[in-house]
Design a protein around this motif. Structure first.
Motif, PDB file in Angstrom:
ATOM      1  N   VAL A  66      22.095  22.432 -78.894  1.00 25.15           N
ATOM      2  CA  VAL A  66      22.907  22.931 -77.782  1.00 25.15           C
ATOM      3  C   VAL A  66      23.527  24.270 -78.185  1.00 25.15           C
ATOM      4  CG1 VAL A  66      24.716  22.420 -76.107  1.00 25.15           C
ATOM      5  CG2 VAL A  66      23.480  20.540 -77.191  1.00 25.15           C
ATOM      6  N   ILE A  67      23.203  25.290 -77.426  1.00 25.01           N
ATOM      7  CA  ILE A  67      23.730  26.636 -77.702  1.00 25.01           C
ATOM      8  C   ILE A  67      24.779  26.967 -76.649  1.00 25.01           C
ATOM      9  CG2 ILE A  67      23.153  29.090 -77.907  1.00 25.01           C
ATOM     10  CD1 ILE A  67      20.237  28.220 -78.456  1.00 25.01           C
ATOM     11  N   PHE A  68      26.013  27.108 -77.084  1.00 24.52           N
ATOM     12  CA  PHE A  68      27.075  27.555 -76.171  1.00 24.52           C
ATOM     13  C   PHE A  68      27.212  29.065 -76.311  1.00 24.52           C
ATOM     14  CE2 PHE A  68      28.075  23.142 -76.998  1.00 24.52           C
ATOM     15  CZ  PHE A  68      28.443  22.667 -75.750  1.00 24.52           C
ATOM     16  N   HIS A  69      27.208  29.745 -75.206  1.00 24.45           N
ATOM     17  CA  HIS A  69      27.294  31.216 -75.270  1.00 24.45           C
ATOM     18  C   HIS A  69      27.881  31.753 -73.970  1.00 24.45           C
ATOM     19  CE1 HIS A  69      23.670  32.094 -72.642  1.00 24.45           C
ATOM     20  NE2 HIS A  69      23.591  30.792 -72.808  1.00 24.45           N
ATOM     21  N   LEU A  70      28.127  33.043 -73.932  1.00 23.28           N
ATOM     22  CA  LEU A  70      28.587  33.678 -72.703  1.00 23.28           C
ATOM     23  C   LEU A  70      27.833  34.985 -72.514  1.00 23.28           C
ATOM     24  CD1 LEU A  70      32.448  33.093 -72.762  1.00 23.28           C
ATOM     25  CD2 LEU A  70      30.814  32.194 -71.094  1.00 23.28           C
ATOM     26  N   GLU A  71      27.525  35.273 -71.262  1.00 25.13           N
ATOM     27  CA  GLU A  71      26.741  36.479 -70.971  1.00 25.13           C
ATOM     28  C   GLU A  71      27.511  37.746 -71.333  1.00 25.13           C
ATOM     29  OE1 GLU A  71      23.667  36.424 -69.989  1.00 25.13           O
ATOM     30  OE2 GLU A  71      23.310  34.501 -69.031  1.00 25.13           O
ATOM     31  N   ASP A  72      28.831  37.708 -71.245  1.00 26.91           N
ATOM     32  CA  ASP A  72      29.596  38.925 -71.510  1.00 26.91           C
ATOM     33  C   ASP A  72      30.261  38.914 -72.888  1.00 26.91           C
ATOM     34  OD1 ASP A  72      31.350  36.961 -70.941  1.00 26.91           O
ATOM     35  OD2 ASP A  72      32.451  38.037 -69.377  1.00 26.91           O
ATOM     36  N   LEU A  99      15.899  21.672 -75.993  1.00 28.83           N
ATOM     37  CA  LEU A  99      16.763  22.852 -76.011  1.00 28.83           C
ATOM     38  C   LEU A  99      17.663  22.925 -74.787  1.00 28.83           C
ATOM     39  CD1 LEU A  99      13.873  25.241 -77.006  1.00 28.83           C
ATOM     40  CD2 LEU A  99      15.780  24.622 -78.504  1.00 28.83           C
ATOM     41  N   LEU A 100      18.888  23.327 -75.044  1.00 27.16           N
ATOM     42  CA  LEU A 100      19.838  23.486 -73.947  1.00 27.16           C
ATOM     43  C   LEU A 100      20.757  24.648 -74.279  1.00 27.16           C
ATOM     44  CD1 LEU A 100      21.239  22.301 -71.329  1.00 27.16           C
ATOM     45  CD2 LEU A 100      22.653  20.946 -72.881  1.00 27.16           C
ATOM     46  N   ASN A 101      20.895  25.570 -73.362  1.00 26.82           N
ATOM     47  CA  ASN A 101      21.928  26.594 -73.560  1.00 26.82           C
ATOM     48  C   ASN A 101      22.891  26.512 -72.395  1.00 26.82           C
ATOM     49  OD1 ASN A 101      21.582  29.142 -71.672  1.00 26.82           O
ATOM     50  ND2 ASN A 101      19.491  28.551 -72.240  1.00 26.82           N
ATOM     51  N   LEU A 102      24.170  26.608 -72.709  1.00 27.63           N
ATOM     52  CA  LEU A 102      25.212  26.405 -71.706  1.00 27.63           C
ATOM     53  C   LEU A 102      26.226  27.542 -71.727  1.00 27.63           C
ATOM     54  CD1 LEU A 102      26.000  22.591 -72.243  1.00 27.63           C
ATOM     55  CD2 LEU A 102      24.854  23.597 -70.251  1.00 27.63           C
ATOM     56  N   VAL A 103      26.617  27.982 -70.545  1.00 28.07           N
ATOM     57  CA  VAL A 103      27.680  28.978 -70.450  1.00 28.07           C
ATOM     58  C   VAL A 103      28.972  28.312 -69.963  1.00 28.07           C
ATOM     59  CG1 VAL A 103      26.172  30.982 -70.109  1.00 28.07           C
ATOM     60  CG2 VAL A 103      26.887  29.637 -68.134  1.00 28.07           C
ATOM     61  N   TYR A 104      28.918  27.002 -69.852  1.00 27.34           N
ATOM     62  CA  TYR A 104      30.081  26.261 -69.366  1.00 27.34           C
ATOM     63  C   TYR A 104      30.188  24.992 -70.213  1.00 27.34           C
ATOM     64  CZ  TYR A 104      33.482  24.712 -65.947  1.00 27.34           C
ATOM     65  OH  TYR A 104      34.648  24.325 -65.338  1.00 27.34           O
ATOM     66  N   GLU A 105      31.371  24.658 -70.670  1.00 33.34           N
ATOM     67  CA  GLU A 105      31.549  23.499 -71.543  1.00 33.34           C
ATOM     68  C   GLU A 105      31.261  22.191 -70.796  1.00 33.34           C
ATOM     69  OE1 GLU A 105      32.291  23.377 -74.786  1.00 33.34           O
ATOM     70  OE2 GLU A 105      32.584  25.528 -75.093  1.00 33.34           O
ATOM     71  N   THR A 106      30.829  21.182 -71.541  1.00 34.05           N
ATOM     72  CA  THR A 106      30.635  19.864 -70.945  1.00 34.05           C
ATOM     73  C   THR A 106      31.935  19.072 -71.089  1.00 34.05           C
ATOM     74  OG1 THR A 106      30.019  18.700 -72.962  1.00 34.05           O
ATOM     75  CG2 THR A 106      28.277  19.925 -71.839  1.00 34.05           C
ATOM     76  N   THR A 107      31.934  17.847 -70.573  1.00 35.62           N
ATOM     77  CA  THR A 107      33.125  17.015 -70.732  1.00 35.62           C
ATOM     78  C   THR A 107      33.081  16.222 -72.049  1.00 35.62           C
ATOM     79  OG1 THR A 107      31.970  15.375 -69.382  1.00 35.62           O
ATOM     80  CG2 THR A 107      33.607  16.733 -68.269  1.00 35.62           C
TER      81      THR A 107
ATOM     82  N   GLN B  48      24.516  26.193 -63.027  1.00 34.59           N
ATOM     83  CA  GLN B  48      23.574  25.451 -63.870  1.00 34.59           C
ATOM     84  C   GLN B  48      23.872  23.953 -63.866  1.00 34.59           C
ATOM     85  OE1 GLN B  48      23.470  26.939 -67.895  1.00 34.59           O
ATOM     86  NE2 GLN B  48      22.039  25.389 -68.606  1.00 34.59           N
ATOM     87  N   THR B  49      25.152  23.624 -63.949  1.00 37.85           N
ATOM     88  CA  THR B  49      25.532  22.211 -64.048  1.00 37.85           C
ATOM     89  C   THR B  49      26.545  21.838 -62.959  1.00 37.85           C
ATOM     90  OG1 THR B  49      27.404  22.653 -65.519  1.00 37.85           O
ATOM     91  CG2 THR B  49      25.258  22.311 -66.562  1.00 37.85           C
ATOM     92  N   TYR B  50      26.716  20.557 -62.746  1.00 36.97           N
ATOM     93  CA  TYR B  50      27.634  20.059 -61.724  1.00 36.97           C
ATOM     94  C   TYR B  50      29.071  20.463 -62.050  1.00 36.97           C
ATOM     95  CZ  TYR B  50      29.774  16.651 -58.516  1.00 36.97           C
ATOM     96  OH  TYR B  50      30.505  16.054 -57.528  1.00 36.97           O
ATOM     97  N   GLU B  51      29.440  20.371 -63.329  1.00 32.01           N
ATOM     98  CA  GLU B  51      30.801  20.729 -63.750  1.00 32.01           C
ATOM     99  C   GLU B  51      31.075  22.210 -63.448  1.00 32.01           C
ATOM    100  OE1 GLU B  51      28.631  19.110 -65.732  1.00 32.01           O
ATOM    101  OE2 GLU B  51      29.559  17.134 -65.525  1.00 32.01           O
ATOM    102  N   GLU B  52      30.090  23.040 -63.772  1.00 28.77           N
ATOM    103  CA  GLU B  52      30.218  24.474 -63.518  1.00 28.77           C
ATOM    104  C   GLU B  52      30.341  24.721 -62.007  1.00 28.77           C
ATOM    105  OE1 GLU B  52      26.842  26.544 -65.140  1.00 28.77           O
ATOM    106  OE2 GLU B  52      27.569  28.517 -64.535  1.00 28.77           O
ATOM    107  N   ALA B  53      29.519  24.042 -61.233  1.00 28.72           N
ATOM    108  CA  ALA B  53      29.518  24.219 -59.779  1.00 28.72           C
ATOM    109  C   ALA B  53      30.865  23.795 -59.182  1.00 28.72           C
ATOM    110  CB  ALA B  53      28.382  23.418 -59.156  1.00 28.72           C
TER     111      ALA B  53
END
Lengths: 168, 168
Positions: A66-72, A99-107, B48-53
């Motif tokens: 899981v890759i956490f990142h931000l576009e900016d 593979l998963l990349n996320l720009v928003y945290e999960t719970t 991308q995800t429900y949480e983000e939405a």
């Protein structure tokens, strides 16, 4: 590539501004479709959500990255560049990983063992266990990687391939 | 379109099989990068995800539209085609909606008021309330739409713009 894009963009802007003149309202710029890879490897298969990624990891018996990142975020961008250009990384990612990349945290709090920051790379075993033992080189942000850490990241990817629970 | 794709595919297969001969290992076919839109509107901005939405819906005070579908479901494909080609739908989606399309169910039971099936479109108010009252025309699958229901879908999008709790 950046230069090509820039000139294409300039042409588009020029064309659209000249085309737009007779109209009352200026047309919106044509957007580049967002990709699931977000630039971390267009040739790789990416899961969209954490739930989907966990399901794949379990059913295909592959570890999840899981890759956490931000576009900016410039640090994310710099790491992304070396990640996408490194052939060994791209190969092992394609062959052995979900593979998963996320720009928003999960719970799921387990995905942020020492806090939420970017870039941050967390490995998850197919048994659904977060591999908190697989870390980078920074004591204050244990799951962060700099572009110069790409070799360590590759080693960690090789390490995480060896499952925590081998009986799976 | 299907025919064009097929002939392109045949050409690709022919080319790759002729090119592959001198090599020991056949090279993998170049993949088309997956898009977040998955064909439901490349010019739209997709969460991308429900949480983000949900976060976007709340912070931008816009309703959320969740489209459940599957790439290998002909009903989903047929609905996607008319959705992506309908200018009114694309405009209202772009202007007034937070958009999410999912090929994997979430853990939120509220998103499947009468079961999990595809294609299924569920509206969520910016107050985080699932608009179970906004339905299609089928009593057994209330949130399903056929391509011929596209006008009803547009009307539902116009309806869901009027928030449940207007004080927000």
């Amino acid at each position: 590539m950046a230069k090509v894009l820039l000139s294409v963009l300039l042409v588009l802007v020029a064309v659209s501004s000249s085309l737009a003149k007779p109209e009352k309202v200026t047309k919106k710029e044509k957007r580049i479709p967002q990709t699931l890879s977000r630039g971390w490897g267009d040739q790789l298969i990416w899961a969209q959500t954490y739930e989907e990624a966990l399901f794949w990891a379990r059913s295909r018996n592959k570890p999840l990255m899981v890759i956490f990142h931000l576009e900016d975020c410039p640090h994310s961008q710099a790491l992304k560049k070396v990640f996408a250009e490194n052939k060994e990384i791209q190969k092992i990612a394609d062959d052995d990983y979900i593979l998963l990349n996320l720009v928003y945290e999960t719970t799921d709090k387990h995905l942020s063992p020492d806090g939420q920051y970017v870039p941050r790379i967390v490995f998850v075993d197919p048994s659904m266990t977060v591999r908190a033992d697989i870390t980078g080189r920074y004591a204050n942000r244990m799951y962060a990687y700099e572009p110069s850490d790409i070799k360590l990241l590759l080693e960690n990817m090789q390490k995480a391939k060896k499952f925590l629970k081998t009986e799976l």
